[in-house]
Design an enzyme around this catalytic site. Structure first.
Site, short mmCIF file in Angstrom:
data_model
loop_
_atom_site.label_atom_id
_atom_site.label_comp_id
_atom_site.label_asym_id
_atom_site.label_seq_id
_atom_site.Cartn_x
_atom_site.Cartn_y
_atom_site.Cartn_z
N GLU A 64 -7.41 6.51 -3.91
CA GLU A 64 -7.60 5.10 -3.18
C GLU A 64 -6.62 4.79 -2.26
OE1 GLU A 64 -6.62 1.66 -6.16
OE2 GLU A 64 -5.90 1.12 -4.23
N GLU A 137 1.66 9.07 -1.18
CA GLU A 137 1.24 8.08 -1.95
C GLU A 137 0.98 8.64 -3.39
OE1 GLU A 137 0.24 5.37 -0.98
OE2 GLU A 137 1.09 6.01 1.04
ZN LIG Z 1 -1.69 1.42 -6.57
#
Ligand SMILES: [Zn+2]
Length: 972
Positions: A64, A137
């Site tokens: 995401e 990330e």
């Molecule tokens: Zn997050």
């Protein structure tokens, strides 16, 4: 209408929404729900994929984050951030659920909206996923100077922060224990110990498998033309072939025996010594997947009946037992494929643990056998009905909440429209509730008592917990290090260096220019004005806002708080709760609560304390808010009068319960809300408004609550006298101001009732108390058992020579979305970083959220002034900043929020001329404004104050490294 590739499956009139809904199927299998609502300009788009994880590496969550890091058409580092900087978005975010990932956007401007949709569609279907993105990330190794390894990564650190909150750990455990054999049995967010198991191959594969139109649920809502919706979708979907994708969520096989699980959470040493520890216990049931919407609605209402208010029988039984401080468990969870229910207590002594489970079950048995008070049922039905009709989603776009409601069923291939309508199922549930057949009691028996798929979770405090987790991590890192050759370690260092360089390298202007954006000329030059008429009723000021409210009256009744002596300020929040939760001379609090629930749409009290334009003193008011249908309004005002004039404060037991709940709530909020705690504590060193608020809501308030527990025990008469004094100071006609949001035509019905209320109040003299804030000097390190920090620093810019200019809104946004984002989040690994400037106090404050660092982050703040003075700002960046700042000024509001905002503006001296001046200055911001602000901000390094909330070890390490020493204060 027909657009090639799309098949119209169904058209339905959605009466409750004044909308028409259409379902389309694209040739690829993509499901499109398109809602046309000509009355709602706040347009919403969302694309959702079913993304069931099979382990706790956090794969869906990391993905995401990652798809928002650049795509084919928009090859910049973070298109998401470019949108944050320069769009009029009213919503822009992404969410990972246990089984789905949603990408929603919203805007009131049609062109802006389609710009956002374009960027999001390209992001999900054509992201530039690379091993470096996963490293940034997700997770990667970094080699420390001494050669040892550590883990870094945005999600890795985010989940460390999440797991520092016992409430989050509890919620995750409750879900996982009930669903051991399905995708809900793992952590879709990612467990810090499992995240480093994730490989690039799994990551890439997961995107290929699931981010495909055949696995997509697409949503449009608002007043934009539907053919434009299909046209933009076609651009993206037509490149794909339909595919068979197995993303089904399996149902959990049923147990014949209840289960239980024991886990530990982290506390500091001192916590466990003082009162023998505080466990959390929650009892959970898996209710399954009722197909009919009536039962689903019935179960949601049952949830409200059991625990919705402090008078609800399950909540009351648990609190009255004295076994714990506050409820835990999330109630009825209806957003997954199968419903589950979770309830229990926190702050429980170890000896009482077993009694919590039996109390929950006995309470349900008693309710099933003796029946639920019909007045409680009616109050709950009215409250739920009011909420359904009002559809007040606060600052969230309505279309977004509707999307999530619809997805809760459509994701499992059921009718997307059924969850959007409520008239039929509501009428059916109401009829059953009144037919004497014991409908809700039956739900309790069938879905809870007779249900052996039950699990009890015990979460116990353990001072060794963190050390154990750290040891696991250290050993794992050491083992990884041991298998590496020197060459591999050099490679890691080089990788980390290269990643850092990538992060620091600016995007190419030609690539940035590809992100679609409005032009300055598209922006509305005039402020939006909320109607206001200032008049008097019975001699008291009454302000009206003539807005369409769909039959509802929104009422704010406020009194001056500056009449209250300083030492009583910490009582304000409790006093506000007392009004509605302790009972009156005529009614106990259960009856009162039933009356509020069945005759109004809700009532509560709060304080409004803020700096103001023409005075150095804070504006401070005590506000009571209520909402009701026009025909319920006389009841609303009667209740107001009763609580203001006849609240029965002399109820030691009930008051103690509220104090314990407040204390537990403040403690639970420290970690998830650490940035607010730090921000308030920091600001409280500079201005009166924040200082007062800190007494009423901050760390000082937590300390006050802890001492109040003993005081109630030892000197109830003294506490009661203080509470009564608060009431006597607050409730007086001489300081009242009424704010009402409703159409002009309905005023005549309101006014006589209002006049009577005003006349019934004691006159009072409005005498002002003298407040002498004791501003802290120096720097503070607030400690608690967490694996992350919240780092704040601030300075008063009016003291360093700055004069207010509207451009400050553009400048702080640029700092937030550029300078701070790049350095504190992307490079530093914190979840977020903020800065904000108060127009009236002159204070600029910086803060970080779930930050692994302290000293590095403070150095970034200190460099902000130099960054601004040396910034080579091109017109493109400036325009983005201006668009974003205008978007912030024009944030979307529902009528109740408009009326309230207008009241606040008028109270603090913000008139339309001032607002227009600020807007003009935003629109005409130049590079020079950045330099002027930067020069004033350079004073931060030397003159700024620091407040950090974090682990003791982290704060001590920062003190060893830095000259500004943090004074250590343990808060948990
Ligand atoms: Zn997050």
């Amino acid at each position: 209408m027909s657009v090639q590739g799309f098949e119209l499956i169904e058209t339905r009139e959605l009466d409750e929404l004044n909308s028409t809904g259409r379902v389309y199927r694209h040739a690829t299998g993509a499901r499109i729900v398109s809602i046309a609502n000509p009355q709602d300009e706040n347009k919403v788009f969302g694309i959702t994929f079913r993304t069931p994880p099979t382990d706790s590496t956090g794969l869906p969550h990391i993905l995401e984050h990652s798809v928002l890091c650049g795509s084919q058409k928009f090859p910049v580092k973070e298109p998401f951030v470019e949108l944050l900087k320069g769009s009029l978005k009213t919503f822009l975010n992404a969410f990972t659920y246990p089984d789905k990932t949603c990408y929603p956007v919203a805007s009131q401007s049609e062109q802006d909206f389609y710009n956002l949709v374009d960027v999001y569609l390209d992001a999900v279907f054509h992201p530039r996923l690379t091993p470096d993105v996963l490293k940034q990330e997700g997770w990667h190794y970094e080699v420390e100077e001494d050669g040892t390894l550590t883990y870094k990564g945005v999600v890795f650190n985010e989940m460390k922060g999440e797991n520092s909150s016992p409430e989050r750990v509890m919620a995750e455990l409750c879900q996982q224990i009930l669903f051991p054999d399905t995708t809900y049995g793992v952590d879709s967010g990612g467990h810090p110990q499992a995240i480093p198991d994730l490989t690039w191959e799994q990551f890439e594969e997961f995107h290929k498998d699931y981010y495909h139109p055949s696995n997509a649920w697409i949503w449009f809502y608002g007043d934009d033309p539907e053919d434009r919706r299909l046209a933009i979708l076609d651009e993206y979907l037509s490149g794909f072939e339909p595919r068979q994708i197995d993303s089904n969520v399996a149902r959990q096989p049923r147990w014949t025996q209840p289960r239980s699980v024991q886990e530990t959470y982290s506390v500091s040493d001192q916590d466990t010594d003082d009162d023998g520890g505080k466990s959390m216990i929650a009892v959970n049931w898996l209710l399954g997947e009722p197909v009919d919407y009536e039962t689903r609605l019935g179960l949601q209402i049952l949830d409200y009946i059991l625990i919705g208010t402090s008078a609800s029988p399950m909540r009351k039984a648990l609190i009255d037992s004295g076994l714990g401080e506050d409820l835990c468990g999330g109630g009825m969870e209806t957003e997954l494929r199968e419903i589950f229910f979770s309830v229990g207590l926190k702050g429980v002594a170890e000896v009482d643990e077993a009694r919590v489970e039996s109390l929950v079950i006995e309470t349900l048995q008693r309710l099933a056998k003796d029946g639920i008070d019909i007045e409680t049922i009616r109050a709950s039905l009215n409250t739920v009905e009011f909420r359904l009709r009002e559809n007040n989603t606060g600052s969230y776009p309505r279309g977004l909440i509707l999307m999530l409601r619809s997805l809760a069923r459509s994701l499992y291939d059921e009718d997307p429209f059924v969850p959007l309508g409520f008239e039929k199922p509501l009428a059916a549930v109401k009829a059953r509730a009144e037919d004497g057949s014991g409908y809700f009691e039956g739900l309790i028996r069938d879905h809870l008592l007779a249900n052996s798929h039950r699990a009890t979770v015990f979460l116990r405090p353990d001072a060794e917990h963190d050390a154990r987790e750290e040891q696991v991590e250290t050993e794992r890192l050491a083992a990884a290090r041991a298998t590496m050759s020197e060459d591999e370690v050099i490679q890691l260092r080089n990788d980390a260096q290269r990643l850092k360089e990538l992060q620091e390298a600016p995007d190419q202007p030609k690539d940035l220019a590809k992100i679609p954006r409005l032009k300055r000329g598209d922006l509305e030059p005039k402020i939006r004005v909320v109607p206001i008429e200032q008049t008097t009723v019975a001699g008291a000021p009454v302000w009206y806002h003539d807005l369409f409210t769909n039959g509802i009256v929104y009422l704010d009744v406020g009194f001056d708080l500056r009449t209250v002596p300083q030492q009583l300020l910490p009582y304000l929040s409790l006093f506000g709760r007392c009004l509605f939760e302790i009972g009156t001379e005529a009614e106990d609090f259960v009856r009162l609560s039933q009356r509020i629930g069945s005759r109004t749409g809700g009532m509560w009290a709060h304080t409004l304390v803020t700096p103001q334009r023409h005075s150095r003193d804070a504006l401070a008011r005590f506000q009571v808010r209520g909402r009701a249908m026009l025909n319920q309004m006389p009841d609303l005002i009667d209740i107001l009068r009763d609580v203001l004039l006849t609240v029965n404060l002399d109820n030691r037991e009930r008051f103690l319960q509220m104090v314990l709940e407040e204390k537990a709530g403040e403690e639970a909020g420290l970690i998830p809300g650490g940035h607010s705690v730090v921000g308030l504590r920091l600001r409280s060193q500079f201005d009166e408004a924040a200082w007062v608020t800190e007494q009423m809501e901050g760390v000082s308030y937590l300390f006050f609550l802890r001492s109040l527990v003993d005081q109630i025990e030892n000197d109830w008469a003294g506490v009661l006298a203080q509470l009564q004094a608060v009431r006597d100071h607050i409730v007086q006609r001489s300081t009242i101001l009424v704010n009402a949001t409703l159409p002009d035509a309905d005023r005549a019905q309101l006014e006589p009732h209002l006049a009577k209320l005003i006349e019934d109040l004691p006159a009072g003299d409005g005498k002002q108390a003298v407040w002498t804030p004791s501003y802290q000097s120096g720097h503070e390190g607030l400690t608690l058992p967490a694996q992350v920090n919240y780092v704040g620093k601030g300075v008063n810019l009016y003291d360093t020579g700055y004069t207010l200019h509207g451009s400050v809104g553009v400048i702080t946004r640029t700092l937030r979305n550029g300078y701070l984002w790049d350095r504190v989040r992307v490079q530093g690994g914190a979840y977020g970083a903020f800065c904000s400037f108060d127009h009236f106090s002159g204070l600029i404050s910086f803060g970080s959220y779930r930050d692994p660092n302290i000293a590095d982050t403070l150095a970034v703040y200190d460099g902000a002034g130099d960054f601004l003075t040396s910034l080579e700002l091109n017109d493109d960046e400036l325009t983005k900043g201006i668009i974003g700042a205008i978007g912030e000024l024009d944030s979307y509001q529902l009528p109740d929020a408009k009326g309230y905002t207008s009241m606040v503006r008028n109270l603090i001296g913000v008139d339309d001329a001032y607002r227009q001046k600020m807007r003009d200055e935003v629109l005409s911001t130049t590079a020079k404004d950045f330099r002027v602000f930067g020069e004033a901000l350079s004073g931060l390094a030397a003159a700024g104050r620091v407040v950090v909330l974090g682990s003791k070890e982290g704060i001590e390490a920062a003190n060893a490294e830095r000259e500004e020493k943090l004074e250590v204060l343990a808060v948990l």
